[in-house]
Design an enzyme around this catalytic site. Sequence first.
Site, PDB file in Angstrom:
ATOM      1  CG  HIS A  17      -1.023   9.595   7.941  1.00 39.77           C
ATOM      2  ND1 HIS A  17      -0.422   9.196   9.106  1.00 39.77           N
ATOM      3  CD2 HIS A  17      -0.699   8.639   7.023  1.00 39.77           C
ATOM      4  CE1 HIS A  17       0.216   8.050   8.912  1.00 39.77           C
ATOM      5  NE2 HIS A  17       0.083   7.690   7.659  1.00 39.77           N
ATOM      6  CE  LYS A  41       2.252  -3.905   9.444  1.00 44.00           C
ATOM      7  NZ  LYS A  41       2.053  -2.577   8.830  1.00 44.00           N
ATOM      8  NE  ARG A  90       5.305   7.481   2.583  1.00 40.51           N
ATOM      9  CZ  ARG A  90       5.214   6.663   3.600  1.00 40.51           C
ATOM     10  NH1 ARG A  90       5.515   7.084   4.803  1.00 40.51           N
ATOM     11  NH2 ARG A  90       4.825   5.425   3.442  1.00 40.51           N
ATOM     12  CB  SER A 128       3.564   5.861  11.502  1.00 37.29           C
ATOM     13  OG  SER A 128       2.427   6.411  10.910  1.00 37.29           O
TER      14      SER A 128
HETATM   15  P1  ADP Z   1       0.173   1.488   5.853  1.00 34.03           P
HETATM   16  O1  ADP Z   1       0.636   0.763   7.089  1.00 34.03           O
HETATM   17  O2  ADP Z   1      -1.032   0.937   5.202  1.00 34.03           O
HETATM   18  O3  ADP Z   1       1.285   1.848   4.868  1.00 34.03           O
HETATM   19  P2  ADP Z   1       0.310   4.143   6.856  1.00 34.03           P
HETATM   20  O4  ADP Z   1      -0.455   4.585   8.046  1.00 34.03           O
HETATM   21  O5  ADP Z   1       1.795   4.051   6.996  1.00 34.03           O
HETATM   22  O6  ADP Z   1      -0.368   2.826   6.409  1.00 34.03           O
HETATM   23  O7  ADP Z   1      -0.011   5.089   5.625  1.00 34.03           O
HETATM   24  C1  ADP Z   1      -1.316   5.195   5.093  1.00 34.03           C
HETATM   25  C2  ADP Z   1      -1.241   5.858   3.733  1.00 34.03           C
HETATM   26  O8  ADP Z   1      -0.710   7.167   3.887  1.00 34.03           O
HETATM   27  C3  ADP Z   1      -0.334   5.159   2.731  1.00 34.03           C
HETATM   28  O9  ADP Z   1      -0.921   5.308   1.454  1.00 34.03           O
HETATM   29  C4  ADP Z   1       0.939   5.952   2.796  1.00 34.03           C
HETATM   30  O10 ADP Z   1       1.658   5.886   1.578  1.00 34.03           O
HETATM   31  C5  ADP Z   1       0.395   7.347   3.034  1.00 34.03           C
HETATM   32  N1  ADP Z   1       1.358   8.214   3.708  1.00 34.03           N
HETATM   33  C6  ADP Z   1       2.016   7.985   4.860  1.00 34.03           C
HETATM   34  N2  ADP Z   1       2.852   8.997   5.161  1.00 34.03           N
HETATM   35  C7  ADP Z   1       2.714   9.911   4.154  1.00 34.03           C
HETATM   36  C8  ADP Z   1       3.328  11.165   3.856  1.00 34.03           C
HETATM   37  N3  ADP Z   1       4.262  11.672   4.640  1.00 34.03           N
HETATM   38  N4  ADP Z   1       2.947  11.816   2.729  1.00 34.03           N
HETATM   39  C9  ADP Z   1       2.013  11.249   1.915  1.00 34.03           C
HETATM   40  N5  ADP Z   1       1.412  10.074   2.129  1.00 34.03           N
HETATM   41  C10 ADP Z   1       1.753   9.400   3.224  1.00 34.03           C
END
Ligand code: ADP
Length: 167
Positions: A17, A41, A90, A128
């Site tokens: 992130h 959630k 990803r 996450s």
């Molecule tokens: P959501 O629950 O909306 O998917 P996340 O917190 O999991 O939210 O992720 C927010 C954004 O960050 C999403 O666009 C996700 O694809 C991106 N993201 C999460 N992890 C990574 C990573 N390791 N590399 C690049 N982008 C990421």
Amino acid sequence: MKRAIYPGSFDPCTLGHLDIIKRAANMVDELVVGVLINKAKTPLFSPEYRVSMLKEVTKDIPNVKVESFEGLLADFARQKDANIIVRGLRIVTDFEFELQVAQTNRMLNSDLETIFLTTSLEYSYLSSTTVRETAAFGGDISKFVPPELVDTINEKVAAKFKEDKNE
Ligand code: ADP
């Protein structure tokens, strides 16, 4: 002013992130990191705590703001006067879902453009969920999250684990 929103759950914020935040912040005048409050959630961290973690790790990036929001992203974008949404991609399976969301957002707010930043290779496996599961089983999360968050995440996960066992 070119303002973008980077929305997500950030439960918790990872190095993946943070990498997207830094790269997106370089492309716009202001980047608003939007922490989604999703009542459907049960997140590990409260929205307030997720906001405070993100504020801590972005404190040295002057054009980044962190806020929580509830409801439609298209409405939050309108409210913030932002017409760019940033999302990270990803693996290929992210794409299908993200394309659908981006098109829906465009239908709801025709001013909105979604831009996708591809993950930096070193974080392509990282989510996450990976962080929460590794911490729950006592694994080392220091390669997954910003250094200032390691202890707080480990403590929170341990407390939750204990809570679940006592239920
Ligand atoms: P959501 O629950 O909306 O998917 P996340 O917190 O999991 O939210 O992720 C927010 C954004 O960050 C999403 O666009 C996700 O694809 C991106 N993201 C999460 N992890 C990574 C990573 N390791 N590399 C690049 N982008 C990421």
